[in-house]
Design an enzyme around this catalytic site. Structure first.
Site, PDB file in Angstrom:
ATOM      1  N   ASP A   1      27.582  45.732 -61.517  1.00 13.87           N
ATOM      2  CA  ASP A   1      27.922  46.324 -62.815  1.00 13.87           C
ATOM      3  C   ASP A   1      29.368  46.804 -62.878  1.00 13.87           C
ATOM      4  OD1 ASP A   1      25.177  45.981 -63.270  1.00 13.87           O
ATOM      5  OD2 ASP A   1      24.723  48.013 -62.603  1.00 13.87           O
TER       6      ASP A   1
ATOM      7  N   GLU B   1      22.541  44.527 -73.223  1.00 21.78           N
ATOM      8  CA  GLU B   1      22.919  45.774 -72.567  1.00 21.78           C
ATOM      9  C   GLU B   1      24.415  45.756 -72.245  1.00 21.78           C
ATOM     10  OE1 GLU B   1      20.015  45.291 -69.480  1.00 21.78           O
ATOM     11  OE2 GLU B   1      21.482  44.465 -68.073  1.00 21.78           O
TER      12      GLU B   1
END
Length: 523
Positions: free
Chosen positions: A17, A188
């Site tokens: 991420d 997301e």
């Protein structure tokens, strides 16, 4: 201008991420840490080519005890404005369907290395938050929104945005739904950037597995409506089964030293084409703005690149050194992590015996509360770990040694313990998918100190010991397939542990050093 060949991933091992940020002439990448503390790991670089571990942001007391596997600190985002670094992150407390307990926080600091402010609570409606600082001074908070009413397994229902008032330290005003997502679903990781006359919304879609992708929308007004890139997704490996980089997505954008643009994104390198034992890693790739104002990969495709070009102001060459050595003099090296608790002097004692790490025992390897494991990321498919230890267990419930650990259901443990007939012994235990097995090999250990070595080469793990530094290594055992140490959100860790299921803090083990040698032949 110079062109430097860079081999991906640029951050090896568990570094998922990625969020990239430039402040002055320095670049930073922050990555998720999940249940490992200190939390929110940050790397820095002057040219996007060579990256170094810099700091961990969450070094204050963070209550992760009892958090389930795969929860805790998700998808941090760094931004900079008003002379301050802003860090947004999620603390996920539960992912059991249909609900998800995900609490979002904001902390600030005048320096990337801290000290950081106390956390400001933002909201809990979804994960992967980010903060956008508009040119008019307003600040906008974004996050994925979770809708438990959806019948699909993943219940991400798009992206929402709300203004953040820095004076009130709270979200204010209307909540805007700015993106519903595409047919790829699982939308997301929102980030907004301003370029030219548009606001660009970059999101991750398709989930963090095989179908992971990067999707872009744009709007001339911050609150939308946002138009979808007609050629989405911008990046994906879902249609590239032969690519060495898989699961590519979760991107963020930055301008390089020469004015060119790059994205940092998540990827995996499945071992033997099966499982990503190193976890989700970080890659980089050049992107370009088209004449009609959309963002595209500079290679003209939507595919990730194992080898890419980074343009620099000065000649450079990529260097990756994954080695690690701690001889436990005075203080722990900062790269260590622990599970859900901070590695501090209450159980990582360097004062009682100078030159040694004294690990005071914690709960069992399956505990989500007080598991006393001090570990680093596995960053290579082929590596060797060595240590020297002193331990005098009195019962079979006392154990200490070297632990390869994915989570409480998947680990390998070479440890010293006590046997009622043989006294102090060396053993190997294994947990794969929660099924625990104990090796039949038991080696009595009469002397005080013991050297341990673990070598992992691909899917094979070999365990060795010797009773002194001048002895030859003797093999204790071998595991032919360690791919059960891959899966979920994190990568495999390797480190030192001490457990006692008879009494809290009932024993301790001492280690004189810990060394990790990365042996991968190619970058």
């Amino acid at each position: 201008m110079w062109e430097t060949k860079v081999k991906n991933p640029i951050l090896r091992g568990f570094n998922p991420d990625p969020n990239i940020l430039k402040v002055g002439d320095m670049y930073y990448i922050a990555v998720s840490s999940f249940e490992w503390l200190p939390g929110v790991r940050v790397y820095n670089s002057k040219d996007l080519v060579n990256w170094q571990y810099l700091t961990d942001i969450l070094t204050h007391e963070v209550n992760l005890k009892g958090n389930p596997e795969g929860c805790s600190i998700w998808a941090p985002q760094l931004s900079y404005a008003d002379g301050l670094f802003y860090c947004i992150y999620t603390d996920v407390k539960s992912t059991q369907r249909p609900f998800k307990d995900s609490h979002n926080y904001l902390i600030t600091s005048s320096s990337i290395t801290g000290p950081w402010s106390e956390p400001i609570y933002m909201n809990s409606s979804g994960f992967d938050p980010s903060l956008f600082h508009d040119k008019d001074g307003r600040k906008w908070f974004l996050n994925e929104i979770w809708d438990y009413r959806m019948t699909t397994g993943n219940k991400s229902a798009g992206i929402v945005m709300q203004e953040y008032d820095a004076q009130k330290e709270s979200l204010v005003g209307q909540v805007y739904k700015i993106f519903d997502g595409t047919s790829l679903a699982k939308t997301e990781a929102p980030h907004i950037y301003r370029h030219g006359e548009y606001y660009y919304l970059i999101t991750a879609e398709g989930g963090t597995g095989h179908d992971h992708s990067v999707t872009i929308c744009r709007s001339k007004t911050i609150t939308g409506p946002y138009d979808l890139d007609p050629n989405y997704p911008m990046l994906t490996a879902s249609d590239q089964p032969q690519s060495p980089l898989q699961c590519s997505g979760h991107a963020s954008l930055v301008q390089g030293p020469t004015g060119d643009w790059y994205i940092a994104y998540l990827c995996t390198r499945p071992l033997l084409g099966k499982a990503a034992i190193l976890g989700r890693e970080t890659a980089i790739q050049e992107v370009v703005w088209t004449e009609d104002g959309w963002l595209r990969l500079a290679n003209g495709t939507t595919a990730p690149e194992k080898e890419t070009i980074v343009k620099t102001l000065e000649p450079d060459q990529q260097k990756i050194n994954t080695g690690f050595l701690d001889d436990f003099n005075e203080s722990l090296l900062p790269e260590w992590n622990a599970l859900r608790i901070m590695p501090d002097s209450s159980w990582c004692d360097l004062a009682s015996r100078p030159g040694y790490l004294r690990l005071i025992s914690g709960e069992s390897p399956q505990s989500t509360f007080e598991h006393h494991l001090l570990a680093i990321r596995q960053k290579d498919f082929h590596f060797i770990v060595t240590t020297k230890m002193t331990f005098n267990p009195q019962t079979y419930n006392q154990m200490a040694g070297v632990l390869l650990f994915l989570n409480s259901r998947n680990y390998l443990y070479m440890y010293v313990t006590h046997d009622e007939e043989l006294g102090k012994v060396l053993r190997i235990s294994k947990s794969a998918g929660g099924i625990f097995t104990l090796s039949d090999v038991i080696v009595p250990i009469a002397n005080e100190e013991l050297c341990l070595k673990v070598e992992v080469d691909g899917a094979v793990a070999k365990f060795y010991y010797r009773r002194s530094d001048i002895e030859n290594w003797k093999q204790l055992g071998e595991i032919q397939d360690v791919l059960f140490l891959a899966g979920g959100f994190t990568g495999n860790f390797v480190g030192l542990a001490c457990h006692d299921m008879d009494r809290k803090a009932g024993c301790f083990a001492e280690f004189s050093y810990f060394e990790y040698q990365g042996l991968d032949q190619t970058l």
